[in-house]
Design an enzyme around this catalytic site. Structure first.
Site, mmCIF file in Angstrom:
data_model
loop_
_atom_site.group_PDB
_atom_site.id
_atom_site.type_symbol
_atom_site.label_atom_id
_atom_site.label_comp_id
_atom_site.label_asym_id
_atom_site.label_seq_id
_atom_site.Cartn_x
_atom_site.Cartn_y
_atom_site.Cartn_z
ATOM 1 N N LYS A 236 12.649 -1.549 5.506
ATOM 2 C CA LYS A 236 12.222 -2.026 6.554
ATOM 3 C C LYS A 236 12.861 -1.281 7.435
ATOM 4 C CE LYS A 236 11.298 -6.784 5.557
ATOM 5 N NZ LYS A 236 9.905 -7.254 5.785
ATOM 6 N N ARG A 312 5.578 -12.133 -3.239
ATOM 7 C CA ARG A 312 4.517 -12.482 -4.219
ATOM 8 C C ARG A 312 4.888 -12.437 -5.623
ATOM 9 N NH1 ARG A 312 0.526 -8.777 -1.005
ATOM 10 N NH2 ARG A 312 1.843 -9.647 0.591
#
Length: 458
Positions: A236, A312
């Site tokens: 990120k 996820r």
């Protein structure tokens, strides 16, 4: 800190809640004082009333406009606005919910003081007549737990510390805990939890809490516990990494909800299980890579097209494990996608559910208890977006469209077997202070689920 009401006393001072532009209650005997002070009843306004002898006769607290959907308006009556002492609600106007006001007061008193001393709220409230003080305090205590966990930085809230917090809660509630850690995750067939967390110094783990037994209806809650998310090898940018201590907000909300369920009595007669895959998504030589294909507990293969879509993956193994017991209701909380925030902003988490009756029950309860949620669709035509060329599933479809929906569809593949499945894509953070919600970590959806549960698991 512990959320508590003050004991009733003859010396408590009255508070008159006032809707914007409504007349001042005649009982306040305020004359033209509020007008001279500029008090209009706007949300957040407070007007102290003199007694004519150098003391206080009470206070007016603005609620804002009646036709606005502001939440927890009374939560703006903070210690900073009212002098030290004990206060009570005087006669209240039409449309004023005393229970929500009492809860808003307690939630507005929250302070995170682990690293910096913060004065205790000076003003205390007597629980209003007709309000169940124990219930409201228990709900606030669950929210305080969630906020404390989210606000604690990853240096003190890694997978081990999250496990410690879960064990402390389970011990207090009389629940059992089992934890599978490190390489044991592979032996236990939880490979994607291991893959996401293996690069961190603090080993990945699955925390499994059980409360209640017998033949009652079964509820399983799964909370995403990514204690810090660097993005992995798809690193990120620094600005996007700044709030990633909150990426375990789903786990924190699940634990806060468990506390609410147990301490309000809502857990009685039900079998409750909480599963938390706790990992840190770190960068190291053994980190999982873009292009890797992982085999899940369910046997479905997943192509990793972005290591920053790791939540996820860990949820998938936990949902598969949970669904194997075929619970009557399974709920997942996860700070899963930025797409949800683009669509609905920080205040309104989307939720997904195939069962219309369950979804309507949740939506109604969310509005009733001022814990807003908005239903989004498991849109079947988008299934093809999560099916890449070389594996069964894609963890990060290209194109960037419908990101929250495709993430929910991904999770649904692993929730098959549960009686009903509900997924909440929460934010877990309050960007600016609001009534009942100081800036910082915040629970979302837990109170709505608590209120809806009696109808969902009758």
């Amino acid at each position: 800190m512990t959320p508590e009401f003050a004991p009733a006393t003859d010396e408590s001072l009255p508070i008159w809640p006032v809707w914007k532009d409504d007349p001042i209650p005649p009982q306040a005997q305020a004359g033209d004082w509020p007008e001279r002070c500029g008090f209009t009843g706007a949300s957040g306004e407070t007007c102290l009333l003199p007694d004519g002898q150098g003391g206080l006769a009470g206070a007016l607290v603005g609620l804002g406009a009646r036709d606005r959907a502001d939440r927890q308006r009374f939560g703006f009556a903070r210690a900073a606005d009212l002098p030290r002492g004990v206060w009570h609600l005087a006669e209240t106007p039409d449309g004023f919910d005393a229970e929500q006001a009492a809860l808003g007061w307690l939630l507005g008193q929250y302070r995170f003081a682990r690293y910096k001393s913060a004065p205790s709220p000076a003003a205390r409230l007597v629980c209003p007549d007709g309000v169940d003080a124990a219930k409201v305090q228990a709900i606030a205590a669950g929210e305080y737990l969630t906020r404390d966990l989210i606000n604690t930085p990853a240096s003190d809230m890694g997978p081990q510390q999250l496990e410690d917090g879960a064990r402390d809660l389970a011990r207090a509630l009389g629940a059992s805990v089992e934890v599978t850690t490190g390489a044991a995750l592979l032996t236990a067939n939880l490979p994607m939890i291991h893959a996401v967390g293996r690069a961190a110094q603090d080993a990945p783990r699955l925390i499994d809490i059980r409360l209640g037994d017998g033949a009652g209806p079964a509820l399983t809650i799964v909370g995403k516990g990514v204690c810090f998310d660097t993005g992995g090898l798809n690193l990120k940018p620094g600005a996007s990494m700044g709030l990633m201590k909150k990426d375990m907000g789903g786990a924190a909300t699940a634990l806060g909800l468990l506390k609410m369920l147990a301490e309000t009595g809502a857990a009685q007669g039900r079998r409750i299980r909480v599963l938390i895959p706790a990992v840190e998504n770190s960068v190291a030589g053994n980190a999982f890579r873009p292009g890797d294909v992982l085999t899940s507990r369910k046997g479905l293969t997943v192509e990793v097209n972005n290591t920053d879509a790791e939540g996820r993956l860990v949820l998938a193994d936990a949902l598969t494990l949970a669904a194997e017991e075929k619970p009557d209701l399974m709920i997942s909380f996860a700070t899963l996608t930025g797409a949800a925030r683009v669509a609905l902003g920080p205040d309104i988490p989307p939720f997904y559910c195939d069962d219309d009756t369950t979804a309507q029950t949740i939506q109604s309860a969310a509005m009733q208890v001022a814990d807003p949620l908005w239903r989004m669709p498991f849109w079947a035509p988008y299934e093809s977006l999560i099916e890449p060329q070389i594996a069964d599933l894609d963890n990060a479809p290209s194109g960037g469209m419908a990101g929250s929906i495709t993430a929910a569809l991904f999770l649904r593949r692993f929730a098959e077997g549960a009686g009903r499945y509900v997924h909440l894509d929460i934010y877990g953070w309050q960007p600016t202070a609001a009534p009942g919600r100081p800036k910082g970590g915040v629970g979302q959806g837990a109170r709505a689920i608590l209120a809806a549960l009696p109808r969902m698991l009758a």
